[in-house]
Structure formats: C-alpha cells, structure tokens
Design an enzyme around this catalytic site. Structure first.
Site, PDB file in Angstrom:
ATOM      1  N   HIS A   1      51.573  51.111  38.936  1.00  0.00           N
ATOM      2  CA  HIS A   1      50.594  50.234  38.484  1.00  0.00           C
ATOM      3  C   HIS A   1      51.066  48.604  38.274  1.00  0.00           C
ATOM      4  O   HIS A   1      51.342  48.231  37.255  1.00  0.00           O
ATOM      5  CB  HIS A   1      49.610  50.532  37.304  1.00  0.00           C
ATOM      6  CG  HIS A   1      48.296  49.889  37.043  1.00  0.00           C
ATOM      7  ND1 HIS A   1      47.947  48.808  37.837  1.00  0.00           N
ATOM      8  CD2 HIS A   1      47.634  49.632  35.884  1.00  0.00           C
ATOM      9  CE1 HIS A   1      46.901  48.348  37.425  1.00  0.00           C
ATOM     10  NE2 HIS A   1      46.562  48.990  36.382  1.00  0.00           N
TER      11      HIS A   1
ATOM     12  N   GLN B   1      49.895  45.592  36.522  1.00  0.00           N
ATOM     13  CA  GLN B   1      49.502  45.577  34.974  1.00  0.00           C
ATOM     14  C   GLN B   1      51.019  45.316  34.386  1.00  0.00           C
ATOM     15  O   GLN B   1      51.318  44.646  33.394  1.00  0.00           O
ATOM     16  CB  GLN B   1      49.246  47.088  34.430  1.00  0.00           C
ATOM     17  CG  GLN B   1      49.179  47.290  32.985  1.00  0.00           C
ATOM     18  CD  GLN B   1      47.863  46.452  32.325  1.00  0.00           C
ATOM     19  OE1 GLN B   1      46.911  46.453  32.774  1.00  0.00           O
ATOM     20  NE2 GLN B   1      48.309  45.542  31.335  1.00  0.00           N
TER      21      GLN B   1
ATOM     22  N   CYS C   1      47.624  49.379  28.320  1.00  0.00           N
ATOM     23  CA  CYS C   1      46.986  48.524  29.489  1.00  0.00           C
ATOM     24  C   CYS C   1      45.306  48.731  29.448  1.00  0.00           C
ATOM     25  O   CYS C   1      44.699  47.878  29.942  1.00  0.00           O
ATOM     26  CB  CYS C   1      47.545  49.346  30.970  1.00  0.00           C
ATOM     27  SG  CYS C   1      46.903  51.041  31.262  1.00  0.00           S
TER      28      CYS C   1
ATOM     29  N   ARG D   1      45.993  39.515  32.692  1.00  0.00           N
ATOM     30  CA  ARG D   1      46.037  39.989  34.108  1.00  0.00           C
ATOM     31  C   ARG D   1      45.535  38.849  35.051  1.00  0.00           C
ATOM     32  O   ARG D   1      46.122  38.716  35.984  1.00  0.00           O
ATOM     33  CB  ARG D   1      45.204  40.957  34.121  1.00  0.00           C
ATOM     34  CG  ARG D   1      45.452  42.569  33.349  1.00  0.00           C
ATOM     35  CD  ARG D   1      46.624  43.154  34.041  1.00  0.00           C
ATOM     36  NE  ARG D   1      46.243  43.688  35.452  1.00  0.00           N
ATOM     37  CZ  ARG D   1      45.486  44.543  35.819  1.00  0.00           C
ATOM     38  NH1 ARG D   1      45.313  45.614  35.037  1.00  0.00           N
ATOM     39  NH2 ARG D   1      45.302  44.744  37.125  1.00  0.00           N
TER      40      ARG D   1
ATOM     41  N   ASP E   1      49.400  55.148  27.035  1.00  0.00           N
ATOM     42  CA  ASP E   1      48.464  54.949  28.019  1.00  0.00           C
ATOM     43  C   ASP E   1      47.557  56.190  27.600  1.00  0.00           C
ATOM     44  O   ASP E   1      48.071  57.016  27.173  1.00  0.00           O
ATOM     45  CB  ASP E   1      48.825  55.042  29.538  1.00  0.00           C
ATOM     46  CG  ASP E   1      48.015  54.588  30.635  1.00  0.00           C
ATOM     47  OD1 ASP E   1      46.841  54.435  30.374  1.00  0.00           O
ATOM     48  OD2 ASP E   1      48.212  55.054  31.972  1.00  0.00           O
TER      49      ASP E   1
ATOM     50  N   ARG F   1      42.959  49.743  45.043  1.00  0.00           N
ATOM     51  CA  ARG F   1      43.191  50.666  44.173  1.00  0.00           C
ATOM     52  C   ARG F   1      42.999  51.995  44.769  1.00  0.00           C
ATOM     53  O   ARG F   1      41.498  52.307  45.145  1.00  0.00           O
ATOM     54  CB  ARG F   1      42.029  50.402  43.005  1.00  0.00           C
ATOM     55  CG  ARG F   1      42.199  51.670  41.930  1.00  0.00           C
ATOM     56  CD  ARG F   1      41.548  51.305  40.737  1.00  0.00           C
ATOM     57  NE  ARG F   1      42.357  50.595  39.888  1.00  0.00           N
ATOM     58  CZ  ARG F   1      42.521  50.072  38.779  1.00  0.00           C
ATOM     59  NH1 ARG F   1      41.341  50.626  37.742  1.00  0.00           N
ATOM     60  NH2 ARG F   1      43.029  49.467  37.888  1.00  0.00           N
TER      61      ARG F   1
END
Ligand code: CP
Ligand code: NVA
Length: 303
Positions: free
Chosen positions: A131, A134, A259, A287, A219, A104
């Site tokens: 991402h 996700q 997310c 996830r 988001d 990340r």
C-alpha cells in the site's frame, strides 16, 4: 523516456520520495490558503476499485478536481472488468483515453500485468501485498510532526500485511530502523525481509519491539479479503493490541499512526487512537496532499 509507474515505494528513489514529501507540504499549504492551481486541466485519472475504499477514492478524486482535472470511478460490478474482459485489454484501452490509472486490487501480480500493458502511469491504490500511497502520507506526517525519520525507531505491531510490507520498503529507502512484532504464522514476506537487511528486526514480543520507539504503527488484524479468518486472527493477535500500557514503553515523544479504517478494541484501544499521541486524522488528510505530489510527478514524467 519510459513511463513511470508507482507499484511499490521502491519505484521511487530516496531523493524522489523526499522531494514528494516536501512538495506535498507545499501543496497542503496552498490548499489551506485557497490558492488556485490547475495544472491538470483536461487530464483524467481512471480509478479501478476491486475492493472497498473511502480515503483512497476520495483523496484521488478530490486531488484531480482541485488540480483542474477529472477522475473516473470504475468498479468490476459495472464495467466489463467484472464480466471477464482481460486485464491486459482493459489496460491497453484505458491508456488510450486517460492520463493516469489507479488500481486497488487483490493479487499484486495483477497490478504488474496491468502496468506492463499500460502506456500511462499506473498507481497502486492497494494490493494484498503493498500500500505505497499510504506510506507517502505516513512519511509526510512523520516529517511534519517530528522532522526527518532517518535513524529513528519505528515499531510495527500486528499483521505482516500489505502496510507492513510497504513500511519495510520505506525503512530501506529512508533508512530508519523498523521493529516488527508479529505472531509466527503472519510474518511478512521472507524475501522482502531478507532484502531489507539489518534495518528491519523481527520480535515475537510486542514489548521488545516498542521500547524507545519514535513512531508506533498498526493496522487491522483481518485485511480486506480475510474477513472469514477474523475469529482466529482476533485470538492470535490479541497480545499485539496497541494500548496505553504498551505505548508507555515508547519514547515520551512517540506518535501513533494507523492507515484506517480502525477497529477500536481490537488492534488499538480507543484511548490510544483518540488520545494525544495519535496523529491519524492528519495522516488520513495527508493522503490528499501526498497523492497530489505523486500525480504531479508521474504526469510530469510522461514523454
Ligand atoms: N487507508 C486507506 O487506504 O483507506 P481506504 O481503504 O478507505 O481507502
Ligand atoms: N491492510 C488493510 C489496509 C486497508 C487500507 C487492508 O488491506 O484491508
């Protein structure tokens, strides 16, 4: 065979994404029934986090434990990465010792440079631009609640950010219509939009984007690294808040995803995220299962 990486969703083809979703559902069932399945005995995943995380860290770490392997958490604060050791050198060294690496970080380009020097699969655990992990969980969640997403309408409200970019990739791969409502200065990458063609449409007005949507997604308005822009962003994005009034314009069967982490009262009201249309907890839980399927796929692909 060349090492497969997962830097964006488009590193997989449509068939592979669909297979991963189905496999994730099987692994979820096995997890629920307590089946012991440990194909990763002796395998290690290194996880480099240059930004904070709850879900990504815990899901990858738990996935490795449950599949019989091990995960190592690394942050720049307590590794040589934070003292200027080149990324490329770290990639070469780590890939002599572990079986897979998740990162990340900030610039997507750093991830690409890292992967180019890694002998083992590299997974994007979020960059400023994408991402994809996700999206695997989101697509699994849609499949579980509503079946195939192909041909459906998905409304994205808010920032044209990393999550939005990965939704654009997903629309192309899985062939759904993505309707993005976003204020002008925060539009998604124009190059990515061009390559998505007519599957993705832009709207200035959130009402127009959300009409008849089967899935509504949003988001945070300020992503990690943009905290100092929060005041301006809160002002500009205010009309794009997902609230009950807007959601009423979607199909009666609409589901809502985010997310997480979420800011209630900003990009989404508490009434929506804690309401009957929201599937965010199942989405977060997925996830774990979708990343198990991904790890199985990538480690199986190794030569
Ligand atoms: N959704 C997500 O990636 O959450 P974390 O930042 O907690 O990992
Ligand atoms: N867009 C958000 C996603 C967090 C999981 C961020 O980059 O901070």
């Amino acid at each position: 065979m060349a090492t497969r990486h997962f830097l964006t969703l488009t590193d997989l083809d449509r068939g592979e994404v669909e297979t991963l979703i189905r496999r994730a559902c099987e692994l979820k069932q096995d997890f629920r029934t307590g089946k012991v399945y440990e194909p990763f005995k002796g395998k290690t995943l290194a996880m480099i986090f240059e930004k904070s995380s709850t879900r990504t860290r815990v899901s990858f770490e738990s996935a490795m434990t449950q599949l019989g392997g091990h995960a190592i958490f690394m942050s720049p604060r307590d590794t040589q990465l934070g003292r200027g050791e080149p990324l490329e050198d770290s990639a070469r060294v780590l890939s002599k010792m572990v079986d897979c690496i998740m990162i990340r970080t900030f610039e997507h380009e750093k991830l690409i440079r890292f992967a180019a020097c890694s002998e083992v699969p590299v997974i994007n655990g979020l960059t400023d631009s994408y991402h994809p992990c996700q999206l695997l969980a989101d697509m699994q969640t849609y499949y579980e609640f509503r079946g195939s997403i192909t041909g459906r309408k998905v409304a994205w409200l808010g920032d044209g950010n990393n999550m939005c970019h990965s939704y654009i990739d997903a629309a192309g791969l899985l062939d759904f219509s993505l309707r993005i409502a976003c204020p002008e200065p925060y539009l998604p990458d124009p190059e990515l939009l061009r390559s998505a063609g007519d599957r993705v449409e832009l709207f200035r007005n959130p009402e127009d984007a959300i009409v008849d949507a089967d899935l509504v997604v949003t988001d945070v308005w300020a992503s990690m690294g943009q905290e100092q822009e929060s005041i301006e962003r809160n002002r500009v994005f205010r009309p794009y808040q997902v609230n009950q009034q807007l959601l009423a314009l979607a199909t009666p069967e609409v589901i809502f995803m985010h997310c997480l982490p979420a800011h209630r009262g900003e990009e989404v009201t508490a009434e929506v995220i804690d309401g009957p249309r929201s599937v965010v907890w199942e989405e977060a839980g997925n996830r774990l299962h979708s990343q198990k399927a991904l790890l199985e796929f990538l480690l199986g692909q190794r030569n």
